[in-house]
Design a protein around this motif. Structure first.
Motif, PDB file in Angstrom:
ATOM      1  N   GLY A 210       0.808  -1.212   0.000  1.00 58.93           N
ATOM      2  CA  GLY A 210       0.000   0.000   0.000  1.00 58.93           C
ATOM      3  C   GLY A 210       0.840   1.259   0.000  1.00 58.93           C
ATOM      4  N   ILE A 211       1.899   1.283   0.831  1.00 61.01           N
ATOM      5  CA  ILE A 211       2.788   2.452   0.841  1.00 61.01           C
ATOM      6  C   ILE A 211       3.444   2.634  -0.511  1.00 61.01           C
ATOM      7  N   SER A 212       3.888   1.540  -1.121  1.00 54.23           N
ATOM      8  CA  SER A 212       4.559   1.617  -2.421  1.00 54.23           C
ATOM      9  C   SER A 212       3.623   2.143  -3.504  1.00 54.23           C
ATOM     10  N   GLY A 213       2.397   1.631  -3.542  1.00 52.49           N
ATOM     11  CA  GLY A 213       1.480   2.061  -4.591  1.00 52.49           C
ATOM     12  C   GLY A 213       0.874   3.427  -4.351  1.00 52.49           C
ATOM     13  N   TYR A 214       0.669   3.823  -3.097  1.00 53.63           N
ATOM     14  CA  TYR A 214       0.016   5.110  -2.805  1.00 53.63           C
ATOM     15  C   TYR A 214       0.981   6.285  -2.929  1.00 53.63           C
ATOM     16  N   LEU A 215       2.214   6.113  -2.431  1.00 53.39           N
ATOM     17  CA  LEU A 215       3.172   7.213  -2.490  1.00 53.39           C
ATOM     18  C   LEU A 215       3.885   7.278  -3.836  1.00 53.39           C
ATOM     19  N   GLY A 216       4.288   6.134  -4.376  1.00 52.94           N
ATOM     20  CA  GLY A 216       4.997   6.119  -5.648  1.00 52.94           C
ATOM     21  C   GLY A 216       6.375   6.740  -5.523  1.00 52.94           C
ATOM     22  N   GLY A 217       6.951   7.096  -6.658  1.00 55.76           N
ATOM     23  CA  GLY A 217       8.234   7.787  -6.664  1.00 55.76           C
ATOM     24  C   GLY A 217       9.368   6.935  -6.130  1.00 55.76           C
ATOM     25  N   ARG A 218      10.248   7.586  -5.365  1.00 57.01           N
ATOM     26  CA  ARG A 218      11.426   6.897  -4.844  1.00 57.01           C
ATOM     27  C   ARG A 218      11.054   5.824  -3.832  1.00 57.01           C
ATOM     28  N   VAL A 219      10.018   6.099  -3.044  1.00 55.74           N
ATOM     29  CA  VAL A 219       9.582   5.087  -2.071  1.00 55.74           C
ATOM     30  C   VAL A 219       9.139   3.823  -2.795  1.00 55.74           C
ATOM     31  N   ASP A 220       8.384   3.983  -3.875  1.00 58.06           N
ATOM     32  CA  ASP A 220       7.933   2.830  -4.656  1.00 58.06           C
ATOM     33  C   ASP A 220       9.128   2.077  -5.230  1.00 58.06           C
ATOM     34  N   THR A 221      10.089   2.803  -5.771  1.00 61.49           N
ATOM     35  CA  THR A 221      11.266   2.155  -6.358  1.00 61.49           C
ATOM     36  C   THR A 221      12.058   1.392  -5.311  1.00 61.49           C
ATOM     37  N   LEU A 222      12.244   1.996  -4.126  1.00 60.14           N
ATOM     38  CA  LEU A 222      13.013   1.342  -3.079  1.00 60.14           C
ATOM     39  C   LEU A 222      12.326   0.066  -2.599  1.00 60.14           C
ATOM     40  N   ILE A 223      11.012   0.124  -2.370  1.00 62.78           N
ATOM     41  CA  ILE A 223      10.292  -1.056  -1.880  1.00 62.78           C
ATOM     42  C   ILE A 223      10.265  -2.147  -2.938  1.00 62.78           C
ATOM     43  N   GLN A 224      10.089  -1.785  -4.192  1.00 65.86           N
ATOM     44  CA  GLN A 224      10.048  -2.796  -5.250  1.00 65.86           C
ATOM     45  C   GLN A 224      11.389  -3.477  -5.444  1.00 65.86           C
ATOM     46  N   ARG A 225      12.488  -2.720  -5.313  1.00 64.17           N
ATOM     47  CA  ARG A 225      13.803  -3.363  -5.422  1.00 64.17           C
ATOM     48  C   ARG A 225      14.033  -4.322  -4.260  1.00 64.17           C
ATOM     49  N   PHE A 226      13.552  -3.958  -3.075  1.00 62.13           N
ATOM     50  CA  PHE A 226      13.689  -4.862  -1.926  1.00 62.13           C
ATOM     51  C   PHE A 226      12.855  -6.122  -2.135  1.00 62.13           C
ATOM     52  N   ILE A 227      11.646  -5.980  -2.684  1.00 62.34           N
ATOM     53  CA  ILE A 227      10.804  -7.143  -2.958  1.00 62.34           C
ATOM     54  C   ILE A 227      11.471  -8.053  -3.986  1.00 62.34           C
ATOM     55  N   GLU A 228      12.050  -7.476  -5.018  1.00 66.15           N
ATOM     56  CA  GLU A 228      12.725  -8.280  -6.028  1.00 66.15           C
ATOM     57  C   GLU A 228      13.937  -9.010  -5.447  1.00 66.15           C
ATOM     58  N   PHE A 229      14.627  -8.356  -4.510  1.00 63.48           N
ATOM     59  CA  PHE A 229      15.761  -9.026  -3.856  1.00 63.48           C
ATOM     60  C   PHE A 229      15.283 -10.220  -3.041  1.00 63.48           C
ATOM     61  N   VAL A 230      14.202 -10.050  -2.277  1.00 62.17           N
ATOM     62  CA  VAL A 230      13.685 -11.154  -1.458  1.00 62.17           C
ATOM     63  C   VAL A 230      13.198 -12.295  -2.352  1.00 62.17           C
ATOM     64  N   MET A 231      12.526 -11.962  -3.462  1.00 60.33           N
ATOM     65  CA  MET A 231      12.023 -13.002  -4.346  1.00 60.33           C
ATOM     66  C   MET A 231      13.138 -13.721  -5.094  1.00 60.33           C
ATOM     67  N   ALA A 232      14.299 -13.071  -5.247  1.00 57.02           N
ATOM     68  CA  ALA A 232      15.413 -13.705  -5.957  1.00 57.02           C
ATOM     69  C   ALA A 232      16.132 -14.734  -5.106  1.00 57.02           C
ATOM     70  N   VAL A 233      15.972 -14.665  -3.785  1.00 61.29           N
ATOM     71  CA  VAL A 233      16.643 -15.623  -2.896  1.00 61.29           C
ATOM     72  C   VAL A 233      15.891 -16.960  -2.947  1.00 61.29           C
ATOM     73  N   PRO A 234      16.574 -18.077  -3.141  1.00 63.57           N
ATOM     74  CA  PRO A 234      15.885 -19.389  -3.125  1.00 63.57           C
ATOM     75  C   PRO A 234      15.174 -19.618  -1.802  1.00 63.57           C
ATOM     76  N   THR A 235      13.920 -20.022  -1.894  1.00 60.76           N
ATOM     77  CA  THR A 235      13.080 -20.090  -0.700  1.00 60.76           C
ATOM     78  C   THR A 235      13.508 -21.198   0.247  1.00 60.76           C
TER      79      THR A 235
END
Length: 400
Positions: free
Chosen positions: A215-240
């Motif tokens: 919600g924070i990523s989609g509502y604020l957008g901008g740099r906050v969105d970019t930072l949260i999305q890169r963190f999500i991609e990092f977590v998803m890239a790690v083998p579960t």
């Protein structure tokens, strides 16, 4: 001689745009109501609405596998709440004289009521004990039998169980016993509660993380969105699985069962929130420019009020469907970790712990009933997946 005039349309009615009233002709149908309600027919009949989407529940009922999965899920939730009452014995009750005892059949007699036959056993040359049913011995069984004391729902002290032997010391194994003579049915009921509760707690924590960060990523957008999305991609890239194995292996061995239960739930939720966060972020990006959000912003509503009062309720049904579909994954993860010896450990009983006890060749040969936890895992996962599919289809406005 004046000729009689035939009845014709009323000029006033024609000018008013109403249909002509010709005697003997069928009455003209009234124009359709723009609201979609049926205006003709029996006035006492309830209005029929057309052209509108069906309610979610009505659409869900048409999905037969989802309804069957919902019934199974409700029964499993009942087992979670009343596990001590439903289980004939506690998880620690054992009898070394009946190791790997086969399942008994519950029988009914008009004179004696409920009963099960006893056991007869013999020992072979390899010192293995082989059990058989002794039909000459009858062990009386009753409903609401006395047994081990417990607290119903954690509050009400009682010693009544749904079913059990009249004499608590008599052997009663409706689903057989394990290698030390513990009742498999009782352990299966308690294991279902532990595994389901771990899945629910883990998904609840993942739901909070996914909704807040997405919600924070989609509502604020901008740099906050970019930072949260890169963190999500990092977590998803790690083998579960390797990450889960490493984190659970770091838990101290001497930790208490309650703290271990909580830590396992947290570990499972740390990797289960990313997909939901991206879905919530996409919905927020679509909704933040809608008229009702703009109106709430111009009205002076705070960001938190706009998010939780206006934006989240607009796709609550989608969140419920996504939440239901994520529970089976967490249950399977806990089962896999416990089966490998890195999740729940005795004396805590979960489906993975029961499967860990059924990994020997002797179990497959002499006690196949100990593989029932694996079948139960399949039933739970299929039921929750069916419910999630039904909720997702019912919540989709384009499928109604």
């Amino acid at each position: 001689m004046t000729q009689p005039q035939l009845p014709g349309p009323d000029p006033a009615a024609s000018r008013a745009g109403s249909p002509s009233a010709v005697p003997g002709a069928p009455a003209a149908e009234p124009p359709p109501d723009p609201t979609g309600e049926q205006t003709g027919g029996d006035p006492s009949a309830p209005p029929r609405r057309t052209g509108r989407p069906r309610p979610v529940w009505r659409t869900f009922r048409r999905h037969k596998p989802a309804v069957a999965g919902a019934v199974i899920t409700l029964f499993l939730l009942f087992v979670v709440l009343f596990a001590e009452f439903l289980a004939p014995f506690g998880t620690g009750r054992l009898n070394a004289d009946y190791t790997y005892a086969p399942p008994q059949t519950l029988r009914v007699s008009l004179s004696e009521g409920l009963y099960v036959h006893g056991y007869a056993f013999e020992q072979d040359e390899n010192l293995r004990i082989h059990y058989s049913i002794d039909e000459s011995e009858r062990i009386p069984v009753r409903l609401f039998a006395k047994g081990e004391s417990y607290r119903l729902l954690g509050v009400i002290p009682t010693d009544r169980h749904l079913i059990g032997p009249v004499n608590p010391d008599d052997p009663m194994y409706l689903l057989g016993s394990d290698r030390v003579g513990r009742d498999q049915l009782s352990r299966l009921i308690h294991a279902t509660r532990i595994s389901l509760s771990v899945g629910l707690v883990g998904v609840a924590l993942a739901f909070v993380l996914g909704v807040v960060l997405g919600g924070i990523s989609g509502y604020l957008g901008g740099r906050v969105d970019t930072l949260i999305q890169r963190f999500i991609e990092f977590v998803m890239a790690v083998p579960t699985l390797p990450l889960w194995l490493g984190m659970t292996a770091a838990i101290p061995v001497d930790i208490g069962p309650v703290r271990r239960y909580f830590l396992i739930s947290v570990i499972l939720s740390l990797l289960a929130w990313t997909t939901l966060a991206r879905e919530v972020r996409g919905r927020f990006l679509m909704l933040r420019h809608e008229d009702f959000v703009t109106a709430a912003r111009l009205d002076g509503a705070s960001g938190g009020r706009i998010v939780f009062r206006h934006m989240l309720p607009s796709f609550t049904s989608h969140l419920i469907a996504a939440l239901t579909l994520s529970i089976p994954g967490v249950i399977l993860a806990e089962t896999a970790l416990s089966w490998l010896g890195l999740g729940m450990r005795p004396p805590v009983v979960s489906l993975g712990v029961l499967l860990n006890d059924a990994t020997s060749v002797r179990v497959i040969d002499q006690a196949p009933w100990l593989l029932l936890p694996g079948l139960l895992v399949v039933v739970i996962v299929l039921a929750l997946n069916f419910v999630g599919d039904g909720l997702r289809d019912a919540a989709d406005p384009y499928r109604r």
